[in-house]
Scaffold this motif. Structure first.
Motif, PDB file in Angstrom:
ATOM      1  N   PRO A  55      -5.281  66.986  64.913  1.00 22.72           N
ATOM      2  CA  PRO A  55      -5.804  68.189  65.584  1.00 22.72           C
ATOM      3  C   PRO A  55      -6.547  67.864  66.873  1.00 22.72           C
ATOM      4  O   PRO A  55      -6.493  68.643  67.842  1.00 22.72           O
ATOM      5  CB  PRO A  55      -6.739  68.792  64.529  1.00 22.72           C
ATOM      6  N   VAL A  56      -7.248  66.726  66.910  1.00 24.66           N
ATOM      7  CA  VAL A  56      -7.950  66.331  68.130  1.00 24.66           C
ATOM      8  C   VAL A  56      -6.948  66.057  69.250  1.00 24.66           C
ATOM      9  O   VAL A  56      -7.151  66.471  70.401  1.00 24.66           O
ATOM     10  CB  VAL A  56      -8.818  65.086  67.860  1.00 24.66           C
TER      11      VAL A  56
ATOM     12  N   GLY B  18      -5.605  69.336  70.602  1.00 19.35           N
ATOM     13  CA  GLY B  18      -6.555  69.943  71.537  1.00 19.35           C
ATOM     14  C   GLY B  18      -6.598  69.219  72.865  1.00 19.35           C
ATOM     15  O   GLY B  18      -6.767  69.837  73.923  1.00 19.35           O
TER      16      GLY B  18
ATOM     17  N   TRP C 250      -3.697  70.361  74.948  1.00 27.10           N
ATOM     18  CA  TRP C 250      -3.958  71.674  75.545  1.00 27.10           C
ATOM     19  C   TRP C 250      -4.807  71.539  76.813  1.00 27.10           C
ATOM     20  O   TRP C 250      -4.526  72.172  77.825  1.00 27.10           O
ATOM     21  CB  TRP C 250      -4.666  72.574  74.529  1.00 27.10           C
ATOM     22  N   THR C 251      -5.824  70.688  76.748  1.00 29.47           N
ATOM     23  CA  THR C 251      -6.684  70.496  77.912  1.00 29.47           C
ATOM     24  C   THR C 251      -5.906  69.893  79.074  1.00 29.47           C
ATOM     25  O   THR C 251      -6.039  70.321  80.222  1.00 29.47           O
ATOM     26  CB  THR C 251      -7.870  69.586  77.539  1.00 29.47           C
TER      27      THR C 251
ATOM     28  N   ALA D  66      -4.597  76.143  63.168  1.00 30.19           N
ATOM     29  CA  ALA D  66      -4.459  75.841  64.600  1.00 30.19           C
ATOM     30  C   ALA D  66      -3.516  76.829  65.276  1.00 30.19           C
ATOM     31  O   ALA D  66      -3.763  77.272  66.406  1.00 30.19           O
ATOM     32  CB  ALA D  66      -3.954  74.406  64.778  1.00 30.19           C
TER      33      ALA D  66
ATOM     34  N   PHE E  41      -4.473  79.293  68.504  1.00 25.88           N
ATOM     35  CA  PHE E  41      -3.724  79.357  69.758  1.00 25.88           C
ATOM     36  C   PHE E  41      -3.086  80.729  69.970  1.00 25.88           C
ATOM     37  O   PHE E  41      -3.057  81.244  71.088  1.00 25.88           O
ATOM     38  CB  PHE E  41      -2.654  78.267  69.788  1.00 25.88           C
TER      39      PHE E  41
ATOM     40  N   ARG F  26     -13.120  75.832  74.480  1.00 23.49           N
ATOM     41  CA  ARG F  26     -13.319  76.290  73.103  1.00 23.49           C
ATOM     42  C   ARG F  26     -12.165  75.888  72.197  1.00 23.49           C
ATOM     43  O   ARG F  26     -12.386  75.610  71.016  1.00 23.49           O
ATOM     44  CB  ARG F  26     -13.521  77.804  73.068  1.00 23.49           C
ATOM     45  N   ARG F  27     -10.939  75.839  72.709  1.00 26.65           N
ATOM     46  CA  ARG F  27      -9.820  75.463  71.847  1.00 26.65           C
ATOM     47  C   ARG F  27      -9.943  74.012  71.406  1.00 26.65           C
ATOM     48  O   ARG F  27      -9.706  73.687  70.242  1.00 26.65           O
ATOM     49  CB  ARG F  27      -8.494  75.695  72.577  1.00 26.65           C
ATOM     50  N   PHE F  28     -10.272  73.119  72.331  1.00 28.30           N
ATOM     51  CA  PHE F  28     -10.430  71.714  71.968  1.00 28.30           C
ATOM     52  C   PHE F  28     -11.547  71.542  70.956  1.00 28.30           C
ATOM     53  O   PHE F  28     -11.393  70.809  69.962  1.00 28.30           O
ATOM     54  CB  PHE F  28     -10.723  70.879  73.217  1.00 28.30           C
TER      55      PHE F  28
ATOM     56  N   LEU G  52     -10.550  72.846  67.503  1.00 26.50           N
ATOM     57  CA  LEU G  52      -9.629  71.932  66.827  1.00 26.50           C
ATOM     58  C   LEU G  52     -10.362  70.690  66.315  1.00 26.50           C
ATOM     59  O   LEU G  52     -10.023  70.162  65.249  1.00 26.50           O
ATOM     60  CB  LEU G  52      -8.495  71.541  67.756  1.00 26.50           C
ATOM     61  N   CYS G  53     -11.346  70.217  67.053  1.00 26.23           N
ATOM     62  CA  CYS G  53     -12.168  69.109  66.541  1.00 26.23           C
ATOM     63  C   CYS G  53     -12.930  69.544  65.302  1.00 26.23           C
ATOM     64  O   CYS G  53     -13.033  68.784  64.320  1.00 26.23           O
ATOM     65  CB  CYS G  53     -13.137  68.626  67.620  1.00 26.23           C
TER      66      CYS G  53
END
Length: 512
Positions: free
Chosen positions: A257-258, A261, A264-265, A310, A314, A463-465, A468-469
């Protein structure tokens, strides 16, 4: 603010060129050691042997010594390097530092004030007097080893945090030149050090997952094709470098998951012609499939649950990020942004479908019969928990001492002859070994990490990253309810690395 150029300030002692050179050498060496430990930890057979744990401990002590040198130069020599931090984070940082010190002191007092020591040769306990109103251990040798391990991990956490908050040489030059591209409040990408760190985690995790899949496909009973473990000597019970398949699933569920994310960044900041960041998405897909391929029941269930959560995150942010407007009223730039969002959504859909399809296509045949026995497995675990709960009732405040469960649990009667080294329930085992006092300190430290994002200053974290963390950490905590991820050094180390990353991020970064 602690945003500072590399300059000399008023201090009790004058800053010398040698101090700056020493600081920069220590910072460079810290980064090298951190990267080596990140790669070494999972590949050294999950860091489950004493020799590999001591290698990690020594690496942590080296990082702690280098951090002490850097802090001394900053505090007493007046050096102010460029950093992604502000004074607004000081109270929470001091609170977490105090809790870290209290936890280490708790373990140290438990070892020094031990009530007994277990002799492995005679399998007996040697008892002695202790101060009952202070933490005390029932196995001094086990608690001493736990103390040295936690000391190394604490040094790693604070060294990683300090290193990530430093600026790279290119970012320092940009700051001096006052380039607008390096602005923590507006830059969509992470700083250089954090990007490289996450790239390293993604590449190492993908290679680890690929090796594990090849090893399982070859039906090899040797870890990394090299060593056959003493337990779980069949290929189905292992996965990759881990002798226990569930430990491998826990590691991958904590990491993918990290990486998702992170992709995505990167995707937000990369132009339409750049595609190399999609390698991170491929790496995350490989790792997300591994818990299912490992045939770990809990690993497969939690991996599928994390994927579903997740996807919801998204999907919700995709549809709610921008209000719906008639297409004719959109500018060309807005239409291009909407097109980029559609491509991103499709890439995410391919990721989730590919990860689940790969996992179930290659692992479902072996996983399905194990899922049919899931309730029986839980019933067996509950018998373990029932036999261990009297220990928690007998030692409610200070517990039996960190690391001492394996030896002390033998003093309590059981319905069978199986004496587990781990309880397969880290929540209960932590309460047994640390007691309520130590468990509250651990919980308070974890809450400080979760609250950090809401404090101002630091590196901008989307916020998404961050969500996910949080999902990755939550999945590991769920694993810990039915297994022992925190008794495996590589998993605990990765958990603390993610916590260190989170402790550098903020939704309200300071402006340069």
């Amino acid at each position: 603010m602690i945003w500072g150029n590399s300059r000399q300030v008023d201090s009790a002692a004058s800053l010398r060129a040698a101090d700056v050179q020493l600081y920069r050498a220590g910072d460079l060496l810290s980064g090298a050691i951190i990267c080596l430990l990140v790669v070494f930890s999972p590949w050294a057979f999950g860091t489950t042997e004493r020799w590999s744990m001591w290698v990690m401990n020594c690496g942590g002590y080296a990082l702690g010594a280098l951090l002490l040198v850097k802090l001394t130069i900053r505090r007493f020599r007046g050096y102010r390097p460029s950093r992604w931090i502000s004074e607004g984070t000081a109270p929470l940082t001091y609170a977490l530092a105090a809790l870290t010190g209290l936890l280490l002191a708790y373990c140290l007092v438990s070892a020094l004030n031990a009530r007994a020591t277990f002799d492995e040769r005679s399998l007996t306990f040697a008892y002695r007097d202790c101060i009952r109103w202070l933490p005390h251990s029932l196995d001094a040798s086990a608690t001493w080893f736990a103390f040295w391990t936690y000391l190394g991990l604490a040094c790693c956490f604070w060294a990683v945090r300090d290193w990530l908050l430093g600026k790279s040489s290119g970012e320092e030059r940009a700051e001096w030149q006052k380039l607008s591209s390096v602005n923590g409040a507006a830059a969509p990408l992470f700083p250089a050090r954090l990007r490289r760190f996450l790239w390293l985690l993604a590449i190492s995790g993908a290679l680890l997952g690929a090796e594990a899949v090849i090893q399982r496909a070859a039906n090899s009973p040797r870890l990394l094709f090299l060593v056959q473990p003493r337990i779980h000597q069949t290929a189905e019970g292992q996965f990759g470098p881990y002798a226990y398949r569930s430990n491998a699933a826990q590691y991958f569920n904590l990491l993918w998951p990290v990486c998702l994310g992170f992709w995505w960044t990167l995707n937000r900041g990369c132009g339409p012609r750049r595609t190399n960041h999609h390698l991170v998405l491929v790496a995350a897909a490989i790792m997300a499939a591994c818990p299912i391929l490992s045939t770990s029941r809990a690993g497969a269930i939690i991996s599928a649950a994390l994927a579903g959560l997740a996807a919801l995150v998204f999907a919700a942010t995709h549809w709610l990020a921008e209000p719906v407007r008639p297409r004719s009223s959109l500018s060309s730039a807005r239409r291009e942004a909407r097109r980029a969002r559609r491509l991103t959504f499709r890439a995410l859909a391919v990721f989730f479908i590919a990860a689940l399809a790969l996992g179930f296509a290659l692992g479902w045949k072996q996983l399905r019969p194990r899922l049919d026995e899931f309730s029986d497995g839980l019933a067996g675990r509950e018998q373990l928990y029932a036999a261990a709960r009297p220990i928690a009732r007998d030692y409610p405040v200070f517990g039996i001492g960190p690391g001492s469960f394996e030896t002390v649990s033998q003093l309590y009667p059981r319905p069978d002859i199986f004496w587990p080294a781990q309880l397969h329930n880290d929540w209960l085992e932590t309460r047994i070994t640390f007691g309520w006092a130590g468990s509250c300190l651990i919980a308070a430290a974890f809450i400080c990490v979760l609250l950090r994002w809401f404090s101002p200053g630091g590196i901008h974290g989307g916020r998404r990253f961050v969500i996910l963390c949080w999902l990755a950490l939550g999945g590991c905590m769920l694993h810990a309810r039915f297994d022992f991820p925190f008794q495996i050094h590589s998993t605990l180390f990765l958990f603390l690395l993610i916590c260190a990353i989170l402790f550098t991020l903020s939704r309200r970064p300071v402006a340069q």
